[in-house]
Design an enzyme around this catalytic site. Structure first.
Site, PDB file in Angstrom:
ATOM      1  CE1 TYR A 163      -3.832   2.362   0.638  1.00  0.00           C
ATOM      2  CE2 TYR A 163      -2.430   3.293   2.351  1.00  0.00           C
ATOM      3  CZ  TYR A 163      -3.548   3.367   1.550  1.00  0.00           C
ATOM      4  OH  TYR A 163      -4.387   4.444   1.644  1.00  0.00           O
ATOM      5  CE  LYS A 167      -3.592   4.950  -1.709  1.00  0.00           C
ATOM      6  NZ  LYS A 167      -4.665   5.451  -2.611  1.00  0.00           N
TER       7      LYS A 167
END
Length: 263
Positions: A163, A167
């Protein structure tokens, strides 16, 4: 709230991942701001989308559901085309949809899991940016493209390796797109929330071996404001980025974290 649909609109906004949480809050805020709103999520969330649609129309704005998988090029292409056909144009694209799974270790992630995170969070954001920009350029009146970054896109987290990496990629994509699309009057920015309690983040306390209340209270203490971010906090930032007054801000991933990190 009034159920009468107003014909006086600021334009059309399309919000992905709008069935719940942050996406729902953004859709409702943009409706309150005067936008007609297209709401997207995966087909399995159609019941939740219907509820959000009812909330948007309750504000007096028009709403339409565009169920699609944002990691699939043909789906995103059709979603944008259907939104334009329904509302007559596209002025704001909010590429909010993302997935996040807490990990015990980087060593626990298999290749398929890694790829799936990037399919949704990076490829999906790229496709939303690309097809929205093409439509906005064709219209010739500029526009706003807004993506979902994260505090994890500025400081990587051990329990969120895939994740966090995805990002960071959104930040780079946002900067590159801003450089290219600025000459067309299109700004490209992202919001980077801090700790926020949503269905997606409720998995974190379990992995940390804490109850939910204790976990999120500990997270709040890391912020200067001593509270966690809410979906409405993020929606208000999106509201500003979607407004004409933000026209000289582009290429930014703006922290909405109550002072947990300082850029």
């Amino acid at each position: 709230m009034s159920s009468t649909v107003s014909t006086n609109t600021k334009g059309t906004a399309l919000v992905t991942g709008a069935a719940q949480g942050i996406g729902r809050a953004i859709a409702l805020q943009l409706a309150a701001d005067g936008f007609d709103v297209g709401i997207n999520d995966i087909p399995s969330k159609i019941t939740l989308l219907e509820a959000v649609k009812a909330e948007v129309t309750g504000t007096g704005r028009r709403a339409a559901i565009f169920a699609a998988d944002i990691s699939v090029d043909a789906d995103v292409r059709k979603m944008v085309a259907d939104c334009v056909e329904t509302f007559g144009g596209l002025d704001v694209m909010v590429a909010n949809a993302a997935i996040c799974k807490a990990r015990g270790s980087l060593l626990d992630i298999d290749v398929a899991e890694w790829d799936h995170t990037f399919e949704i969070n990076v490829r999906g954001t790229f496709l939303c940016y690309q097809h929205a920009a093409r439509q906005m350029m064709a219209q010739g009146r500029g526009g706003r493209i807004i993506g979902a970054c994260s505090g994890a896109g500025k400081q990587g987290y051990g329990m969120l390796p895939d994740y966090s990496a995805s990002k960071f990629a959104v930040r780079g994509l946002t900067q590159a797109a801003a450089q290219e699309f600025g000459k067309h009057g299109i700004t490209v920015n992202a919001y980077a929330p801090g700790s926020v309690v949503t269905a997606m983040t409720e998995q974190f306390p379990l992995l940390a071996g804490m109850n939910q209340e204790a976990f999120f209270e500990a997270q709040a203490q890391l912020a200067a404001t001593k509270r966690n971010c809410t979906p409405e906090d993020i929606a208000r930032m999106v509201s500003f980025l979607a407004a004409k007054e933000s026209g000289f801000i582009t290429g930014q991933s703006i922290s909405v974290d109550g002072g947990r990190y300082f850029d």
